[in-house]
Motif scaffolding. Structure first.
Motif, PDB file in Angstrom:
ATOM      1  N   LYS A   1       2.144   9.402   5.674  1.00  0.00           N
ATOM      2  CA  LYS A   1       0.683   9.311   5.561  1.00  0.00           C
ATOM      3  C   LYS A   1       0.122   8.410   6.662  1.00  0.00           C
ATOM      4  CE  LYS A   1      -3.111   7.767   2.563  1.00  0.00           C
ATOM      5  NZ  LYS A   1      -4.016   8.834   3.030  1.00  0.00           N
TER       6      LYS A   1
ATOM      7  N   ASP B   1      -2.631   9.685   9.312  1.00  0.00           N
ATOM      8  CA  ASP B   1      -3.950   9.061   9.324  1.00  0.00           C
ATOM      9  C   ASP B   1      -4.226   8.308  10.620  1.00  0.00           C
ATOM     10  OD1 ASP B   1      -4.209  10.040   6.799  1.00  0.00           O
ATOM     11  OD2 ASP B   1      -4.040   8.112   5.758  1.00  0.00           O
TER      12      ASP B   1
ATOM     13  N   SER C   1      -2.119   6.053  -1.928  1.00  0.00           N
ATOM     14  CA  SER C   1      -3.396   5.346  -1.746  1.00  0.00           C
ATOM     15  C   SER C   1      -3.403   4.555  -0.442  1.00  0.00           C
ATOM     16  CB  SER C   1      -3.633   4.393  -2.919  1.00  0.00           C
ATOM     17  OG  SER C   1      -2.678   3.334  -2.894  1.00  0.00           O
ATOM     18  N   ASP C   2      -4.596   4.156  -0.020  1.00  0.00           N
ATOM     19  CA  ASP C   2      -4.731   3.327   1.177  1.00  0.00           C
ATOM     20  C   ASP C   2      -4.101   1.957   0.946  1.00  0.00           C
ATOM     21  OD1 ASP C   2      -6.087   5.341   2.459  1.00  0.00           O
ATOM     22  OD2 ASP C   2      -8.086   4.587   1.954  1.00  0.00           O
ATOM     23  N   GLU C   3      -4.113   1.483  -0.290  1.00  0.00           N
ATOM     24  CA  GLU C   3      -3.494   0.189  -0.594  1.00  0.00           C
ATOM     25  C   GLU C   3      -1.988   0.233  -0.355  1.00  0.00           C
ATOM     26  OE1 GLU C   3      -5.646   1.755  -2.483  1.00  0.00           O
ATOM     27  OE2 GLU C   3      -7.389   0.391  -2.344  1.00  0.00           O
TER      28      GLU C   3
ATOM     29  N   VAL D   1      -0.506   2.163   1.768  1.00  0.00           N
ATOM     30  CA  VAL D   1      -0.324   2.196   3.224  1.00  0.00           C
ATOM     31  C   VAL D   1      -0.471   0.796   3.810  1.00  0.00           C
ATOM     32  CG1 VAL D   1      -1.250   3.082   5.398  1.00  0.00           C
ATOM     33  CG2 VAL D   1      -1.090   4.591   3.400  1.00  0.00           C
TER      34      VAL D   1
END
Length: 589
Positions: free
Chosen positions: A512, A516, A549-551, A553
């Motif tokens: 991811k 991204d 989730s972005d957390e 990452v």
């Protein structure tokens, strides 16, 4: 240079065959290929890394020679060893048992497996890792293993006898097996050929051996000489033959920014006068200042004593400089991160030194399965219809043939792999995604995370919504995709690695991050999944899909920064830097 204490950087690799630590290992391999050579065994017994007391070795060799006994028989005879006064007969007996086992294994495992086994079991690797010049020896061992790997891949049935014959041919014909140069001190004298110097500049340049036939008037290599007097000497042709050499001489001259020294000896070591290079006379006299140096007795004595003295040990700063040089253009993959977190010494040996590893039969099976699935989905996209199961199994057979396995291992992998893929096909044939991209490589995307370069390779990317595919067959920019990574082996073992902190979990989060962060990835990461190609113990196929989730990452970003910092600070090189686990093969040394 080393004996004079002058920092020097050799801009060329070293010949593997010129190093004692490699010569000793090659002698052991040669003996295993021909165990009739008692003289070889007598020399092998004296190797430091076998840790047999020198006096015991002398007693055994002397007794065997005096009584006309076979040395190989004697080192396995506890009674005879005791009678001659050997302090620890078990050391000899253990070696005899190892020699017998290695001889047996040489005929029953692949060459790569056998070499790795010898390096480890003989005590050679453990001994080398304790020496001051360990990096040089490891680098040469790596080069030797690379040669074995290349030959083994071209001929899977390559024997130790054939391998040693190949190396013997190289040595007999003075063909070097060279390593990469590793002396990296920048504030040092750079030693190189004129060819190597092209495109470089230095404040001061010294050119040596400016004598006839070393610079100019070189005989043409590879042509049969005509009988003397057959033709008259052609000065025009001779001049043409010197043109390439003259241009190279000019290149060497123009590397200097401030001063240029051209040196030559007026006499050979035997006292014969030498002739200067013809290029010397072509230099404009207004630019040349001639100095003649005659050695007096004191200089000769000093030079001789220095030349006979021991070489200084490799300094730790030199080793660190070399490691930093290797890491200068390093790009992190998730495999590197997982290796470092598992054991820093594993990262050091596998990803910095790049010591070749033997692919296990399970890894060979997994590689062939991956290749077969890629080929299958390429054919699916091309034909617009689900291919038959034969397309999958035939591709698997083709990829498996590339793997270096024994006939027994190959047949077992063939039977297991075909069974796995046939069951996998039967399970998913009606639900295979047609719109996919295979083996998607991020290496050319130039991705960085907080200045840290990262890369990766994705097994398969699936288009989640068929409406995102345009009439021209291209996927719409920003289309949502699912990232797939295939795994072979028991799903029960793999499921443990999908939980947070596990290798598989970190791998999917890393994908991811790649998607991204990449300036060139045109799609939107939606989900990622691990696809277990093999059934679990209950006979059920498992796919584990995650929404990341972005957390999650952000946590990985920090992990990457910590690992990168440790790598750049060479933390893996410090004493006690391993994981410390008793069963770790990297910490064992």
């Amino acid at each position: 240079m080393q004996r004079l204490g002058v920092p020097a950087r050799l801009e060329a690799g070293e010949n593997v065959f010129d190093t004692i630590c490699i010569q000793q290992m090659l002698l052991l391999l040669a003996y295993l290929a021909d165990m009739k050579r008692e003289d070889m065994l007598a020399e092998i017994l004296q190797f430091d890394w076998l840790a047999i007391p020198a006096l015991d070795v002398l007693k055994v060799i002397t007794h065997a020679g005096t009584h006309h006994e076979k040395l190989l028989n004697m080192i396995g005879d506890e009674v005879a060893l005791t009678e001659v006064g050997v302090s620890n007969p078990l050391l000899f007996i253990s070696l005899k048992e190892n020699l017998a086992r290695w001889k047996h294994d040489a005929a029953n495992v692949t060459l790569q497996d056998f070499l790795h086994q010898i390096f480890s079991e003989s005590g050679w690797l453990e001994y080398i890792l304790k020496q001051g010049d360990k990096l040089s020896c490891l680098q040469k061992m790596t080069r030797l293993l690379q040669e074995a790997k290349q030959l083994n891949e071209s001929k899977h049935t390559l024997t130790i006898t054939e391998f040693m014959h190949r190396l013997q041919l190289l040595a007999e014909h003075d063909v070097p097996l060279e390593t990469q140069a590793w002396q990296t001190a920048q504030n040092a004298v750079h030693l190189m050929t004129a060819h190597k110097a092209k495109g470089l500049e230095f404040e001061h340049v010294v050119m040596t051996r400016l004598n006839n036939k070393h610079w100019g008037n070189n005989p043409e290599v590879g042509k049969l000489p005509l009988p003397h007097g057959f033709i008259r000497h052609d000065y025009i042709v001779a001049g043409e033959n010197n043109e390439d050499e003259r241009r190279l001489f000019y290149v060497a001259l123009t590397r200097a920014k401030q001063t240029l020294w051209l040196t030559r000896a007026t006499h050979t070591a035997t006292g014969r006068p030498t002739v200067p290079s013809l290029f010397m006379a072509e230099l404009p006299s207004s630019c040349v200042s001639v100095h003649e140096h005659i050695e007096d007795e004191a200089h000769i004595v000093e030079r001789t004593v220095t030349g006979l003295g021991p070489l200084p040990a490799v300094h730790q700063d030199d080793i660190r400089g070399w490691l930093k040089f290797l890491l200068k253009d390093h790009v992190l993959s998730v495999t590197h991160i997982n290796n470092y977190l598992e054991c820093p010494r594993k990262f050091y040996i596998r990803n910095v030194l790049r010591v070749p590893t033997v692919r296990t039969p399970h890894q060979a099976l997994g590689s062939a399965v991956h290749g077969a699935l890629e080929s299958f989905f390429v054919e699916y996209e091309r034909s617009n219809a689900v291919p038959s199961v034969d397309v999958l199994t035939v591709a698997f057979d083709r990829f498996l043939q590339r793997e270096v396995l024994t006939p027994e291992q190959s047949q077992h992998a063939l039977d297991v792999g075909r069974g796995i893929l046939e069951e996998y096909y039967a399970q998913y044939r009606n639900s295979f995604a047609r719109d996919t991209k295979r083996e998607y490589n991020f290496s050319s995307h130039g991705i960085t995370v907080d200045g840290i370069p990262i890369t990766g390779l994705i097994d398969k990317i699936e288009l989640l919504d068929a409406s995102d595919k345009q009439k021209n067959g291209l996927w719409r920019e920003g289309a949502a995709v699912n990232i797939v990574d295939y795994k072979t082996g028991r799903p029960e073992n793999g499921l443990k690695k999908i939980s947070k902190g596990g290798d598989y979990y970190r791998q999917l989060v890393f994908y991811k991050l790649l998607c991204d962060t990449s300036p060139r990835f045109p799609f939107t990461f939606a989900t990622a999944e691990i696809d277990f190609v093999q059934k679990n113990d209950k006979g059920v196929f498992i796919k584990k899909q995650l929404t990341i989730s972005d957390e999650e990452v952000a946590v990985l970003r920090q992990e990457i920064k910590d690992v990168w910092s440790n790598i750049q600070n060479l933390a893996f090189f410090e004493d006690g830097a391993g994981c410390g686990k008793s069963d770790c093969e990297y910490c064992a040394h």
